[in-house]
Design an enzyme around this catalytic site. Structure first.
Site, PDB file in Angstrom:
ATOM      1  CB  CYS A  14      -0.982  -0.001   1.162  1.00 12.70           C
ATOM      2  SG  CYS A  14      -0.216   0.014   2.798  1.00 12.70           S
ATOM      3  CB  CYS A  41      10.942  49.243   2.887  1.00 16.31           C
ATOM      4  SG  CYS A  41       9.913  50.306   3.938  1.00 16.31           S
ATOM      5  CB  CYS A  83       8.628  49.555   7.311  1.00 13.19           C
ATOM      6  SG  CYS A  83       7.384  50.452   6.345  1.00 13.19           S
ATOM      7  CG  HIS A 142      -4.263   0.695   4.567  1.00 12.05           C
ATOM      8  ND1 HIS A 142      -3.670  -0.144   3.653  1.00 12.05           N
ATOM      9  CD2 HIS A 142      -5.351   1.218   3.945  1.00 12.05           C
ATOM     10  CE1 HIS A 142      -4.374  -0.149   2.535  1.00 12.05           C
ATOM     11  NE2 HIS A 142      -5.394   0.683   2.686  1.00 12.05           N
TER      12      HIS A 142
END
Length: 774
Positions: free
Chosen positions: A424, A636, A639, A689
């Site tokens: 599986c 920036c 900021c 599984h």
């Protein structure tokens, strides 16, 4: 002249037994600390009252703290180094308190055989290396054990003895591990095997071993047979009678059997040599193999015990000492055997412990479950020009399925990839990658040489193309691929045992098809690292109750100081869970779109405040959500100055970003492009599984669910029925507010949605733009 002592010979080490407050934080029990021998002697000697505290340095923090002597326990240097390899203090203290394991670790040495805990299983191993593999310049380098996994564990390791470019030992590819001592069991003997125990006494009185010929009475008739299972600890053995035409064993009490000795006048071992020199292709054996349609690697069933059938794969054919009949060495699907491929001290094949058994060839029959899977499938699966004997080999290039064509071809029972014999993990991974996506199609057509070319052809013409053209791949096509991978990887359990999907993907992409790495990660300390899957590592945070993939990825990159060196065409991400049992989060929300813009190295990024071109990034701001909810934060110049003028951020250290000259020249302060990937599949696991969810179209509800073993036809002689079903209900939960998902009871979720949100193991993303360049 006395030999000069090393500096750290003068150090004394301790383990903290209780919590110790240090300012506004706490030193947890299990932390390791040290002080100089000279300071210790000065502290405890002299005319003043006996000391109540010691000034110790904590190894991991580097801080010096005054600690009550009653909460410190002294350690030998080697004990401290072994304990330091366990990074969790609570677990470290628990291992120290056991003491027995630590004492064994102190005495352990290279050449010792041990058991190791790996992936929640125990594997036999061999110690190749004992020492440090991290920073050897550290004051106390932690001690690890370099081991090579053997038996069923072969190929399930991580290294071949080389770690980060340094070779510490040499072993088989992907069979080595570097482990702390608490992952190693040093005592090879079980408690019942101690001196004077019943099992040892029994062996001394009645030394019957596997493979011995014995005589015994049944209904007053003398019979002879071969010991297959040695159960002397329980007072009996299981014997294969000489006159038996099946593989049914007889349970015989020890006091009712007599071991037969070789009384022939030949020299010792002559009979053995004569038998072993016979070729598996001699006339008699060849006739029997042709009559039974069997050979090495054939799937077989064996009448194991009365009323019980065992299934496995033939790994060896030939003759064994003292046995007239042709024999088969079979690797079983379950732990019902008695060997790992050895017979009377000689190895004939390799398999996991208790997975092997030697039986008469005439007792082996073709596995009817596997035959049924080919003979009993619906007639609707017949494809013009492809009969069942030839298999579904479809040459050429078949595009992936999308939209209504995906529904028409894939939906229904006996659709997808048929599961068989613990496949599986591979079925779900292949369906996820290839059914509706071309992200890894380059693997199918890149130039390859033999035998890689044959593996590539099988993958392309017998799995991917049939899946896309007729919507079905039979179990025997996958088994053929597993056989080829087994031979190339030299891992004997590839056709019988469950593996991890990432192990399969790494094997087929890296080692066999030698594809270019899917990911290039830039590490702050180690430069560019290349890999095929990315495992998320984070520290759990209380505020992240139900995270999405975007959040987890950003957290992990921040935690590990990583950046993407380039946009990946395919991004496979493993969730923060360990093995099949433990998962860090009860639910994870799939991010349908993964924005990797801020994860890229040397890529233009937006200021989180004003949206202009960012020139600084601040790692310290990651958890500060006052300015922005997103984790990664860049600014920036203006900021950045304003944001870090706040008293809480004055200690932060923003780092400049490198902006590509090409962007500055062409756009400058123009719109910043975003780099995004789209989710195309999710691989999930529940109780060992694996299943798969696939996004097959652009509509929100275009989801399908695949299970390679969704149903079964018949009982032990039946076969697995793969199923592909539509699951549009997934879109409903994806559109739900986060608070509703947090409070949602998984058991009440409709359809299969619960498995997507609660059992995610691996997310798969693609960039169709980047795929054009691959």
């Amino acid at each position: 002249m006395e030999q000069e002592r090393d500096t750290d010979d003068f150090l004394m080490y301790f383990i903290l037994m209780e919590k110790v407050p240090v300012g506004n934080r706490t030193m947890e029990p299990g932390k390791l600390c040290y002080m100089s021998e000279e300071s210790y002697l000065q502290r405890v000697s002299g005319d003043h009252n006996p000391t109540q505290s010691l000034n110790v340095h904590f190894l991991e923090e580097g801080a010096m703290v005054e600690v009550d002597v009653n909460v410190l326990h002294p350690l030998m240097r080697r004990q401290a180094a072994l304990l330091l390899a366990i990074t969790n203090p609570t677990e470290r203290l628990s291992c120290f308190l056991e003491r027995g394991l630590l004492d064994q670790a102190v005495k352990a040495e290279v050449g010792q055989r041990v058991l190791v805990e790996h992936e929640h299983k125990l594997y036999p191993a061999f110690i190749h290396y004992v020492g440090n593999f991290l920073d050897s310049s550290a004051l106390l380098p932690p001690i690890y054990f370099g081991v090579e996994l053997e038996g069923e564990g072969e190929g399930r390791g991580k290294i071949d003895g080389t770690y980060r470019g340094v070779t510490f030992f040499k072993c088989k590819q992907n069979s080595g591990l570097l482990l702390p001592f608490n992952k190693v069991i040093f005592s090879g003997a079980a408690p019942s095997d101690s001196l004077g125990s019943p099992s040892v006494q029994t062996r001394a009185l009645n030394p019957v071993n596997q493979g011995d010929k014995v005589s015994f009475f049944v209904d007053d008739k003398l019979k002879r047979g071969l010991v297959i299972f040695n159960k002397m600890a329980d007072g009996y053995v299981e014997v294969l009678p000489e006159d038996s035409t099946s593989s049914t064993l007889m349970k015989i009490p020890l006091d009712s059997i007599v071991k037969e000795e070789i009384t022939s006048g030949r020299a010792p071992g002559a009979a053995s040599m004569f038998r072993e020199q016979k070729s598996p292709n001699d006339g008699k054996l060849k006739e029997e193999l042709l009559a039974r349609n069997l050979e090495v690697d054939s799937l077989v069933q064996i009448q194991y015990k009365e009323g019980e059938m065992a299934y496995g794969i033939i790994r060896w054919l030939g003759y064994l000492p003292q046995i007239e009949d042709a024999m088969a060495g079979v690797e079983l699907e379950e732990d019902k055997g008695c060997t790992d491929g050895c017979w009377q001290g000689r190895r004939y094949f390799c398999c996991g412990p208790k997975r092997g058994i030697f039986v008469k060839l005439k007792a082996c029959q073709p596995d009817t479950r596997f035959l049924a899977s080919k003979d009993c499938e619906p007639k609707s699966l017949e494809v013009e020009g492809h009969n069942r004997e030839e298999g579904y080999r479809i040459p050429g290039k078949v595009p992936p399925l999308t939209g209504s064509s995906a529904v028409d071809i894939l939906q229904g029972d006996m659709k997808g990839i048929q599961g068989h014999c613990n496949s599986c993990y591979m079925d779900a991974a292949l369906f996820s990658l290839f059914s509706c996506s071309s992200a890894l199609d380059s693997l199918l057509f890149k130039p390859a040489s033999h035998p890689d070319k044959e593996i590539q052809r099988t993958l392309r013409e017998e799995i991917v193309n049939p899946l896309r053209k007729i919507g079905y791949v039979s179990a025997d096509s996958v088994m053929m691929l597993r056989h080829q991978l087994m031979q190339e990887s030299q891992c004997p359990s590839f056709t019988t045992s469950e593996k991890d999907p990432e192990e399969f993907l790494n094997l087929i992409t890296q080692r066999i098809l030698r594809a270019d790495p899917l990911l290039k990660l830039q590490s702050r300390d180690q430069g560019v690292q290349e890999c095929y899957c990315y495992q998320i590592f984070i520290e759990k945070q209380q505020e992240m109750t139900v995270p999405n993939v975007q959040q987890l990825l950003e957290q992990s990159f921040h935690h590990s100081h990583l950046k993407l060196a380039e946009v990946p065409s395919c991004f496979i991400i493993q969730m923060p869970r360990f093995g099949k049992d433990y998962k860090m989060f009860s639910k994870i929300v799939p991010s349908l779109e993964l924005d990797v813009t801020d994860l890229l190295l040397d890529n233009p990024r937006e200021c989180i405040v004003c949206g202009q071109l960012a020139v600084y990034e601040c790692s310290d701001c990651f958890k500060d959500d006052l300015l922005s909810q997103q984790g990664l934060k860049q600014y920036c110049a203006l900021c950045c100055q304003q944001a870090h003028s706040h008293r809480k951020r004055k200690h932060h250290m923003p780092l400049p970003l490198r902006i590509p000259d090409s962007f500055l020249q062409s756009q400058g302060t123009g719109k910043i492009p975003r780099e995004t990937l789209e989710l195309f599949a999710v691989l999930c696991i529940e109780t060992s599984h694996y299943v798969s969810f696939v996004k097959y179209g652009v509509e929100k509800g275009s989801w399908m669910f695949f299970d390679s073993m969704a149903d079964r036809y018949g009982s032990e002689n039946g076969y697995n029925i793969p199923r592909v079903s539509l699951c549009p209900e997934v879109a409903t939960y994806l559109a739900s507010p986060l608070k509703d998902l947090v409070n949602q009871n998984p058991r009440e979720m409709k359809g299969v949605a619960k498995r997507l949100f609660c059992d995610a193991y691996m997310y798969m993303y693609q960039s169709k733009r980047m795929a054009l360049y691959k």
